[in-house]
Design a protein around this motif. Structure first.
Motif, short mmCIF file in Angstrom:
data_model
loop_
_atom_site.label_atom_id
_atom_site.label_comp_id
_atom_site.label_asym_id
_atom_site.label_seq_id
_atom_site.Cartn_x
_atom_site.Cartn_y
_atom_site.Cartn_z
N MET A 176 0.89 -1.26 -0.02
CA MET A 176 -0.10 0.03 0.02
C MET A 176 0.86 1.30 0.06
N LYS A 177 1.94 1.07 0.75
CA LYS A 177 2.82 2.51 0.86
C LYS A 177 3.51 2.60 -0.50
N TYR A 178 3.78 1.38 -1.28
CA TYR A 178 4.63 1.50 -2.61
C TYR A 178 3.57 2.23 -3.52
N TRP A 179 2.17 1.65 -3.47
CA TRP A 179 1.22 1.99 -4.70
C TRP A 179 0.98 3.62 -4.41
N ASN A 180 1.05 4.12 -3.09
CA ASN A 180 0.50 5.53 -2.45
C ASN A 180 1.81 6.28 -3.21
N GLU A 181 2.99 6.01 -3.10
CA GLU A 181 4.06 6.82 -3.54
C GLU A 181 3.96 6.65 -5.03
N ARG A 182 3.37 5.60 -5.81
CA ARG A 182 3.84 5.76 -7.34
C ARG A 182 2.41 5.91 -7.98
N TRP A 183 1.34 5.91 -7.40
CA TRP A 183 -0.03 6.12 -7.99
C TRP A 183 -0.97 7.02 -7.25
N GLN A 201 -3.68 9.12 -9.24
CA GLN A 201 -3.10 9.39 -10.58
C GLN A 201 -2.80 8.10 -11.36
N PRO A 202 -3.75 7.68 -11.88
CA PRO A 202 -3.74 6.27 -12.50
C PRO A 202 -2.68 6.17 -13.76
N PHE A 210 -0.05 -2.15 -18.04
CA PHE A 210 0.41 -3.57 -18.11
C PHE A 210 1.37 -3.94 -17.09
N LEU A 211 1.98 -3.08 -16.70
CA LEU A 211 3.24 -3.40 -15.65
C LEU A 211 2.56 -3.48 -14.16
N LEU A 212 1.55 -2.57 -13.92
CA LEU A 212 0.82 -2.49 -12.80
C LEU A 212 -0.09 -3.67 -12.54
#
Length: 250
Positions: A176-183, A201-202, A210-212
């Motif tokens: 969750m932390k990673y996806w918050n920072e990335r997206w 920010q999708p 694709f990578l997501l």
């Protein structure tokens, strides 16, 4: 600070912002201990997402992150990990390394997926807020107020791991932390084995989507294997400019 003082301060803040606190309660089981109590509101189903937005906007003021759908508070399993232990483990995890290791046996035919790029997407929308909850009247929906301003810490307080083969609660924290920072992803709703997030920010390109989608498939394969009937291309198109993410483990 004593629990009753914490609750009184929270009540005063919510009332100041015209939030009905008549249903505010303190569950008996507190995984974070008396120093960091979890509270519970029950809100009419017709108001649930609007109420979540209001509570989300007050996080910096209240110190509590709202989580729709959690009313299953119970005594922990024997030798259950403590909140701080899970948080420390989650922040220690190298999530890219975890994805690489867990994805060793995941093979996706990117060329084949691209050939199915014309497959119509199945836009995700929040589902959990409109479900039935075992300890809440059908006309109401529970919102757990978790004592953190960082939503990725919520799985340490409300364990989402339902089975031993699900990602651990520490992995949930790290992911969750990673996806918050990335997206810019944020936790909206959660129950055992279920997570629903909104995305600020999708991905806007097929390559990023694709990578997501590969990451999400490693994290929660049942969404593709069961829900989307094995159609990975549909997941990619759903994530492309999509503002809602759904995860589920059978």
């Amino acid at each position: 600070m004593l629990v009753w003082q914490v609750i009184m301060n929270l009540e005063e803040t919510l009332q100041y912002h015209h939030i009905d606190v008549s249903s505010l309660s303190l569950p008996e089981y507190q995984r974070g201990g008396k120093e960091h109590p979890i509270c519970l509101l029950r809100v009419p189903v017709t108001q649930i997402l609007a109420q979540w937005e209001v509570l989300r906007g007050l996080v910096s003021e209240t110190g509590y992150w709202p989580v729709i759908g959690w009313d299953r508070f119970k005594q922990p399993l024997w030798e259950e990990e403590m909140v701080q232990t899970i948080l420390e483990a989650g922040l220690y995890i190298d999530i890219q390394q975890w994805l690489k290791q867990e994805g060793i046996h995941t093979r996706i035919d990117e060329e084949g997926v691209r050939k199915r790029a014309d497959v119509p997407p199945a836009p995700f929308d929040f589902r959990l807020p409109y479900g039935r909850f075992p300890y809440t009247l059908p006309s109401l929906v529970p919102i757990a107020l978790v004592p953190t301003t960082h939503f990725w810490e919520v799985p340490a307080y409300l364990p989402v791991q339902g089975n031993e083969w699900d990602p651990s609660n520490a992995v949930q924290v790290a992911m969750m932390k990673y996806w918050n920072e990335r997206w810019g992803a944020e936790l909206v709703a959660m129950a055992p084995s279920t997570v629903e997030m909104r995305v600020l920010q999708p991905p806007t390109t097929w390559e990023d989507a694709f990578l997501l989608a590969k990451e999400q498939y490693i994290y929660a394969p049942d969404v593709v294997d069961q829900w989307l009937r094995g159609n990975f291309a549909t997941l990619v198109k759903t994530l492309l400019n999509g503002h809602v993410w759904l995860f589920w483990w059978d």
